[in-house]
Design a protein around this motif. Sequence first.
Motif, PDB file in Angstrom:
ATOM      1  N   ASP A  93       0.828  -1.212   0.000  1.00  0.00           N
ATOM      2  CA  ASP A  93       0.000   0.000   0.000  1.00  0.00           C
ATOM      3  C   ASP A  93       0.860   1.260   0.000  1.00  0.00           C
ATOM      4  O   ASP A  93       0.527   2.255  -0.654  1.00  0.00           O
ATOM      5  CB  ASP A  93      -0.934  -0.009   1.206  1.00  0.00           C
ATOM      6  CG  ASP A  93      -2.073  -0.996   1.051  1.00  0.00           C
ATOM      7  OD1 ASP A  93      -2.615  -1.110  -0.060  1.00  0.00           O
ATOM      8  OD2 ASP A  93      -2.430  -1.658   2.039  1.00  0.00           O
ATOM      9  N   ALA A  94       1.970   1.217   0.745  1.00  0.00           N
ATOM     10  CA  ALA A  94       2.852   2.385   0.774  1.00  0.00           C
ATOM     11  C   ALA A  94       3.479   2.634  -0.597  1.00  0.00           C
ATOM     12  O   ALA A  94       3.556   3.786  -1.067  1.00  0.00           O
ATOM     13  CB  ALA A  94       3.941   2.176   1.831  1.00  0.00           C
ATOM     14  N   VAL A  95       3.929   1.566  -1.243  1.00  0.00           N
ATOM     15  CA  VAL A  95       4.514   1.715  -2.584  1.00  0.00           C
ATOM     16  C   VAL A  95       3.484   2.275  -3.560  1.00  0.00           C
ATOM     17  O   VAL A  95       3.774   3.187  -4.350  1.00  0.00           O
ATOM     18  CB  VAL A  95       5.061   0.360  -3.075  1.00  0.00           C
ATOM     19  CG1 VAL A  95       5.425   0.437  -4.555  1.00  0.00           C
ATOM     20  CG2 VAL A  95       6.281  -0.048  -2.260  1.00  0.00           C
ATOM     21  N   MET A  96       2.270   1.732  -3.524  1.00  0.00           N
ATOM     22  CA  MET A  96       1.249   2.194  -4.454  1.00  0.00           C
ATOM     23  C   MET A  96       0.779   3.610  -4.145  1.00  0.00           C
ATOM     24  O   MET A  96       0.409   4.357  -5.058  1.00  0.00           O
ATOM     25  CB  MET A  96       0.059   1.228  -4.445  1.00  0.00           C
ATOM     26  CG  MET A  96       0.343  -0.096  -5.126  1.00  0.00           C
ATOM     27  SD  MET A  96       0.900   0.097  -6.847  1.00  0.00           S
ATOM     28  CE  MET A  96      -0.471   0.964  -7.597  1.00  0.00           C
ATOM     29  N   LEU A  97       0.798   4.005  -2.878  1.00  0.00           N
ATOM     30  CA  LEU A  97       0.457   5.389  -2.528  1.00  0.00           C
ATOM     31  C   LEU A  97       1.440   6.340  -3.188  1.00  0.00           C
ATOM     32  O   LEU A  97       1.046   7.332  -3.834  1.00  0.00           O
ATOM     33  CB  LEU A  97       0.468   5.555  -1.012  1.00  0.00           C
ATOM     34  CG  LEU A  97       0.271   6.979  -0.479  1.00  0.00           C
ATOM     35  CD1 LEU A  97      -1.070   7.547  -0.931  1.00  0.00           C
ATOM     36  CD2 LEU A  97       0.362   6.996   1.046  1.00  0.00           C
ATOM     37  N   VAL A  98       2.723   6.043  -3.070  1.00  0.00           N
ATOM     38  CA  VAL A  98       3.747   6.890  -3.694  1.00  0.00           C
ATOM     39  C   VAL A  98       3.635   6.834  -5.218  1.00  0.00           C
ATOM     40  O   VAL A  98       3.712   7.866  -5.907  1.00  0.00           O
ATOM     41  CB  VAL A  98       5.149   6.453  -3.228  1.00  0.00           C
ATOM     42  CG1 VAL A  98       6.229   7.223  -3.987  1.00  0.00           C
ATOM     43  CG2 VAL A  98       5.309   6.668  -1.731  1.00  0.00           C
ATOM     44  N   ALA A  99       3.430   5.617  -5.761  1.00  0.00           N
ATOM     45  CA  ALA A  99       3.396   5.455  -7.213  1.00  0.00           C
ATOM     46  C   ALA A  99       2.215   6.188  -7.832  1.00  0.00           C
ATOM     47  O   ALA A  99       2.349   6.823  -8.896  1.00  0.00           O
ATOM     48  CB  ALA A  99       3.336   3.964  -7.564  1.00  0.00           C
ATOM     49  N   THR A 100       1.046   6.131  -7.207  1.00  0.00           N
ATOM     50  CA  THR A 100      -0.121   6.813  -7.778  1.00  0.00           C
ATOM     51  C   THR A 100       0.004   8.330  -7.672  1.00  0.00           C
ATOM     52  O   THR A 100      -0.448   9.065  -8.558  1.00  0.00           O
ATOM     53  CB  THR A 100      -1.411   6.337  -7.100  1.00  0.00           C
ATOM     54  OG1 THR A 100      -1.238   6.333  -5.669  1.00  0.00           O
ATOM     55  CG2 THR A 100      -1.774   4.925  -7.540  1.00  0.00           C
ATOM     56  N   LEU A 101       0.614   8.806  -6.590  1.00  0.00           N
ATOM     57  CA  LEU A 101       0.859  10.257  -6.501  1.00  0.00           C
ATOM     58  C   LEU A 101       1.828  10.714  -7.588  1.00  0.00           C
ATOM     59  O   LEU A 101       1.634  11.766  -8.214  1.00  0.00           O
ATOM     60  CB  LEU A 101       1.401  10.603  -5.110  1.00  0.00           C
ATOM     61  CG  LEU A 101       0.404  10.518  -3.953  1.00  0.00           C
ATOM     62  CD1 LEU A 101       1.101  10.751  -2.620  1.00  0.00           C
ATOM     63  CD2 LEU A 101      -0.743  11.510  -4.140  1.00  0.00           C
ATOM     64  N   LEU A 102       2.886   9.920  -7.834  1.00  0.00           N
ATOM     65  CA  LEU A 102       3.821  10.257  -8.906  1.00  0.00           C
ATOM     66  C   LEU A 102       3.142  10.205 -10.268  1.00  0.00           C
ATOM     67  O   LEU A 102       3.366  11.060 -11.130  1.00  0.00           O
ATOM     68  CB  LEU A 102       5.015   9.292  -8.879  1.00  0.00           C
ATOM     69  CG  LEU A 102       6.060   9.524  -7.795  1.00  0.00           C
ATOM     70  CD1 LEU A 102       7.104   8.418  -7.822  1.00  0.00           C
ATOM     71  CD2 LEU A 102       6.732  10.883  -7.981  1.00  0.00           C
ATOM     72  N   LEU A 103       2.286   9.181 -10.466  1.00  0.00           N
ATOM     73  CA  LEU A 103       1.568   9.064 -11.731  1.00  0.00           C
ATOM     74  C   LEU A 103       0.681  10.286 -11.962  1.00  0.00           C
ATOM     75  O   LEU A 103       0.624  10.838 -13.071  1.00  0.00           O
ATOM     76  CB  LEU A 103       0.733   7.790 -11.735  1.00  0.00           C
ATOM     77  CG  LEU A 103      -0.169   7.560 -12.954  1.00  0.00           C
ATOM     78  CD1 LEU A 103       0.668   7.433 -14.229  1.00  0.00           C
ATOM     79  CD2 LEU A 103      -1.022   6.313 -12.751  1.00  0.00           C
ATOM     80  N   ALA A 104      -0.016  10.727 -10.913  1.00  0.00           N
ATOM     81  CA  ALA A 104      -0.872  11.901 -11.048  1.00  0.00           C
ATOM     82  C   ALA A 104      -0.047  13.139 -11.388  1.00  0.00           C
ATOM     83  O   ALA A 104      -0.435  13.949 -12.250  1.00  0.00           O
ATOM     84  CB  ALA A 104      -1.655  12.118  -9.753  1.00  0.00           C
ATOM     85  N   ALA A 105       1.115  13.284 -10.740  1.00  0.00           N
ATOM     86  CA  ALA A 105       1.941  14.463 -10.992  1.00  0.00           C
ATOM     87  C   ALA A 105       2.519  14.455 -12.404  1.00  0.00           C
ATOM     88  O   ALA A 105       2.480  15.467 -13.117  1.00  0.00           O
ATOM     89  CB  ALA A 105       3.076  14.516  -9.958  1.00  0.00           C
ATOM     90  N   VAL A 106       3.047  13.294 -12.831  1.00  0.00           N
ATOM     91  CA  VAL A 106       3.667  13.221 -14.162  1.00  0.00           C
ATOM     92  C   VAL A 106       2.609  13.359 -15.258  1.00  0.00           C
ATOM     93  O   VAL A 106       2.798  14.085 -16.245  1.00  0.00           O
ATOM     94  CB  VAL A 106       4.443  11.891 -14.310  1.00  0.00           C
ATOM     95  CG1 VAL A 106       4.970  11.745 -15.736  1.00  0.00           C
ATOM     96  CG2 VAL A 106       5.600  11.838 -13.317  1.00  0.00           C
ATOM     97  N   ALA A 107       1.475  12.667 -15.101  1.00  0.00           N
ATOM     98  CA  ALA A 107       0.430  12.764 -16.113  1.00  0.00           C
ATOM     99  C   ALA A 107      -0.155  14.160 -16.172  1.00  0.00           C
ATOM    100  O   ALA A 107      -0.520  14.643 -17.258  1.00  0.00           O
ATOM    101  CB  ALA A 107      -0.676  11.749 -15.807  1.00  0.00           C
ATOM    102  N   GLY A 108      -0.242  14.839 -15.027  1.00  0.00           N
ATOM    103  CA  GLY A 108      -0.746  16.203 -15.033  1.00  0.00           C
ATOM    104  C   GLY A 108       0.195  17.175 -15.706  1.00  0.00           C
ATOM    105  O   GLY A 108      -0.239  18.150 -16.324  1.00  0.00           O
TER     106      GLY A 108
END
Length: 438
Positions: A93-108
Amino acid sequence: MTTTTGARTAGRAARPARAALPRPYLLWLAGAQAGALGDAALAFALGWAAAAHGGGAAGLVLTAITVSRTALVLVGGAVADRLGARRVMLAGDAVMLVATLLLAAVAGGWGTPLGLLVAAAVVVGVVDAFYLPASGSMPRRLVDTGQLPRALALRQAGGQLAALLGAPLGGALVALGGLPGAALLDAASFAVVLLVLLRVPVRRDAAGDAAGVAAVDVAGARTPERPERPGLLREAAAGVRSAVRDRLLRAALLLTGAAAGALLPVVALLAPLLARTYGWGAGAAGLVAGGQGAGVLVVAGLLSWRGPGTGAGSGAGAGSRAGVGAAAGLCVASAGIALLAWAPGPAAAVAGGVVTGAGSGLFACRIGPLLLGAAPDDQLSRVQALLTLVQSAALVLSTGALGLLADAVGPRTPTALCALATGATGLAALASRVLRRA
């Protein structure tokens, strides 16, 4: 009249009250379903973004998830059994929390290039390989054996509800905020699951909780308790060998693999092909999928409420009901698939989807407790990993073959073959003494 009423009252009093499911399990399940809803929304958003690059790109993204998950799932099960299911889930869950935040930032900031989508898919698949075996073992760690059927039926119902709501939610998020919006929602769901896991007391997680603990001998000297352990690959192989040698686990895993290969491609692959071929339209294909989900949801909800009946979880009777119930579910699903195969129009196809869902829901709610209850205490996650591998392998093989057959002769024939295969699998389960008697 008094005697009859008294007998009825005595009969009601003699029936054991159905114990409520443990609060820690319900708390964990609520968090897990919140996470499942966020995952379903993100899966839709990833597929939608990949589709903008073409069908081949969309297939590549889906394949990246499946391949990375399948390649590592046996190791993931061994890690969860060694370190403890909760620790693995917290890390995931910790890895995916970081990964989804990064995905949102990069895609944005930079949009959704194909490389970003494939990388996100690989991360999802790798985390799933470790997370799914650990999560699958949690009901056994949180509830008593006799409550497993109700606990797993409630989980099945919640998972189906998350799947039904996830795609529309993902579509709404994509319309409002694109892929970054869906990624942020998924990140929030991972934060919720993290908080829930930190509060849930997990029983029977001794493999992880005992790691590194020292024993005190009679003289008071502290001696290391942990013996030298084999490598993870050897532990994963040991889990496979143990399941293969156990007659019940072997039969249940084979049955589940055969059912996955015959059942799962029907709604995902063949129903859309039928709708396209016979001009029913995309709406009809969506209704078939929705009907299938509704059938699963109703049956799973009913079983979670009523339970498996008296004597559940005790002796051969409960095992017999589980095996016979799983076989009956496949036979019902076979009838639904046959109706879908020869449906003259959309209404009959939707009815076939509902019957298929009801049968597959009954099968899943019966075979799940049987598999989890038969797994050794120190190999719960490894058995769940093997279950994931068996289902994934069967699905990959059957989906490709059925797609090629549909291109050659049309979708009705492979759909009818799925009905025959599902029915034959159910009859084979009825003929298996070990599945009938458990």
